[in-house]
Design a protein around this motif. Structure first.
Motif, PDB file in Angstrom:
ATOM      1  N   VAL A  37      -7.942   1.160  -6.849  1.00  0.00           N
ATOM      2  CA  VAL A  37      -7.561  -0.226  -6.596  1.00  0.00           C
ATOM      3  C   VAL A  37      -6.356  -0.521  -7.488  1.00  0.00           C
ATOM      4  CG1 VAL A  37      -8.294  -2.631  -6.648  1.00  0.00           C
ATOM      5  CG2 VAL A  37      -9.971  -0.827  -6.151  1.00  0.00           C
ATOM      6  N   SER A  38      -5.238  -0.936  -6.858  1.00  0.00           N
ATOM      7  CA  SER A  38      -4.027  -1.175  -7.638  1.00  0.00           C
ATOM      8  C   SER A  38      -3.105  -2.162  -6.932  1.00  0.00           C
ATOM      9  CB  SER A  38      -3.275   0.139  -7.859  1.00  0.00           C
ATOM     10  OG  SER A  38      -2.044  -0.091  -8.523  1.00  0.00           O
ATOM     11  N   THR A  39      -2.430  -2.966  -7.728  1.00  0.00           N
ATOM     12  CA  THR A  39      -1.405  -3.848  -7.178  1.00  0.00           C
ATOM     13  C   THR A  39      -0.205  -3.037  -6.688  1.00  0.00           C
ATOM     14  OG1 THR A  39      -0.430  -4.191  -9.366  1.00  0.00           O
ATOM     15  CG2 THR A  39      -2.057  -5.820  -8.625  1.00  0.00           C
ATOM     16  N   SER A  40      -0.086  -1.797  -7.120  1.00  0.00           N
ATOM     17  CA  SER A  40       1.018  -0.932  -6.672  1.00  0.00           C
ATOM     18  C   SER A  40       0.980  -0.692  -5.169  1.00  0.00           C
ATOM     19  CB  SER A  40       0.960   0.422  -7.390  1.00  0.00           C
ATOM     20  OG  SER A  40       1.090   0.268  -8.772  1.00  0.00           O
ATOM     21  N   PHE A  41      -0.179  -0.897  -4.553  1.00  0.00           N
ATOM     22  CA  PHE A  41      -0.324  -0.656  -3.112  1.00  0.00           C
ATOM     23  C   PHE A  41       0.094  -1.846  -2.258  1.00  0.00           C
ATOM     24  CE2 PHE A  41      -4.015   2.182  -4.564  1.00  0.00           C
ATOM     25  CZ  PHE A  41      -3.191   3.293  -4.682  1.00  0.00           C
ATOM     26  N   GLU A  42       0.324  -2.983  -2.892  1.00  0.00           N
ATOM     27  CA  GLU A  42       0.656  -4.184  -2.133  1.00  0.00           C
ATOM     28  C   GLU A  42       1.969  -3.985  -1.365  1.00  0.00           C
ATOM     29  OE1 GLU A  42       0.469  -7.482  -4.853  1.00  0.00           O
ATOM     30  OE2 GLU A  42      -1.707  -7.297  -5.029  1.00  0.00           O
ATOM     31  N   GLY A  43       1.929  -4.303  -0.070  1.00  0.00           N
ATOM     32  CA  GLY A  43       3.107  -4.176   0.780  1.00  0.00           C
ATOM     33  C   GLY A  43       3.354  -2.778   1.309  1.00  0.00           C
ATOM     34  N   LYS A  48       2.082   5.427   2.724  1.00  0.00           N
ATOM     35  CA  LYS A  48       2.860   5.232   1.488  1.00  0.00           C
ATOM     36  C   LYS A  48       1.942   5.126   0.273  1.00  0.00           C
ATOM     37  CE  LYS A  48       7.036   4.962   3.248  1.00  0.00           C
ATOM     38  NZ  LYS A  48       8.041   5.960   2.982  1.00  0.00           N
ATOM     39  N   GLN A  49       0.795   4.488   0.442  1.00  0.00           N
ATOM     40  CA  GLN A  49      -0.170   4.403  -0.654  1.00  0.00           C
ATOM     41  C   GLN A  49      -0.622   5.795  -1.072  1.00  0.00           C
ATOM     42  OE1 GLN A  49      -3.413   1.815   0.451  1.00  0.00           O
ATOM     43  NE2 GLN A  49      -2.049   0.114   0.912  1.00  0.00           N
ATOM     44  N   HIS A  50      -0.955   6.613  -0.091  1.00  0.00           N
ATOM     45  CA  HIS A  50      -1.432   7.966  -0.385  1.00  0.00           C
ATOM     46  C   HIS A  50      -0.314   8.817  -0.976  1.00  0.00           C
ATOM     47  CE1 HIS A  50      -5.328   7.892   2.203  1.00  0.00           C
ATOM     48  NE2 HIS A  50      -5.148   6.783   1.527  1.00  0.00           N
ATOM     49  N   GLN A  51       0.905   8.650  -0.498  1.00  0.00           N
ATOM     50  CA  GLN A  51       2.035   9.389  -1.065  1.00  0.00           C
ATOM     51  C   GLN A  51       2.226   9.036  -2.534  1.00  0.00           C
ATOM     52  OE1 GLN A  51       5.149   8.314   1.705  1.00  0.00           O
ATOM     53  NE2 GLN A  51       4.877  10.193   2.893  1.00  0.00           N
ATOM     54  N   LEU A  52       2.040   7.771  -2.864  1.00  0.00           N
ATOM     55  CA  LEU A  52       2.165   7.330  -4.251  1.00  0.00           C
ATOM     56  C   LEU A  52       1.142   8.040  -5.137  1.00  0.00           C
ATOM     57  CD1 LEU A  52       3.576   5.343  -6.208  1.00  0.00           C
ATOM     58  CD2 LEU A  52       1.843   3.664  -5.566  1.00  0.00           C
ATOM     59  N   VAL A  53      -0.085   8.120  -4.675  1.00  0.00           N
ATOM     60  CA  VAL A  53      -1.137   8.783  -5.454  1.00  0.00           C
ATOM     61  C   VAL A  53      -0.872  10.291  -5.538  1.00  0.00           C
ATOM     62  CG1 VAL A  53      -3.603   9.301  -5.631  1.00  0.00           C
ATOM     63  CG2 VAL A  53      -2.849   7.039  -4.860  1.00  0.00           C
ATOM     64  N   TYR A  54      -0.573  10.914  -4.402  1.00  0.00           N
ATOM     65  CA  TYR A  54      -0.326  12.356  -4.418  1.00  0.00           C
ATOM     66  C   TYR A  54       0.856  12.715  -5.305  1.00  0.00           C
ATOM     67  CZ  TYR A  54      -3.840  13.313  -0.863  1.00  0.00           C
ATOM     68  OH  TYR A  54      -5.025  13.440  -0.179  1.00  0.00           O
TER      69      TYR A  54
END
Length: 83
Positions: A37-43, A48-54
């Motif tokens: 859970v993160s504000t980094s995923f907003e928008g 893109k969320q999964h790319q950020l984590v990977y």
């Protein structure tokens, strides 16, 4: 092999506000599930969320320490709706 704490540290290094829960899916310490859970995923869309984590665990995956990581990603608002 990599521990759940190490995975959490890698993710939090890129997303300091993240709430991270890691589960070992197979008991072999190389197949995990992460709920983040993160504000980094907003928008961001799910890809893109999964790319950020990977991007945060890429070195562990490239080295073979982490073989598979299943992701469940949420913004704080989405998480609150989960109950």
């Amino acid at each position: 092999m990599i521990s759940p704490d190490q995975i959490e540290q890698l993710i939090k290094a890129k997303m300091p506000d993240a709430d991270v829960a890691i589960q070992d899916l197979t008991g072999t310490q190389d197949h995990y599930q992460a709920t983040i859970v993160s504000t980094s995923f907003e928008g961001l869309n799910l890809v893109k969320q999964h790319q950020l984590v990977y991007g945060s665990v890429n070195t562990a995956m490239a080295s073979g320490d982490l073989h598979a990581l299943t992701l469940k990603t949420f913004t704080p608002d989405e998480w609150a709706q989960q109950g």
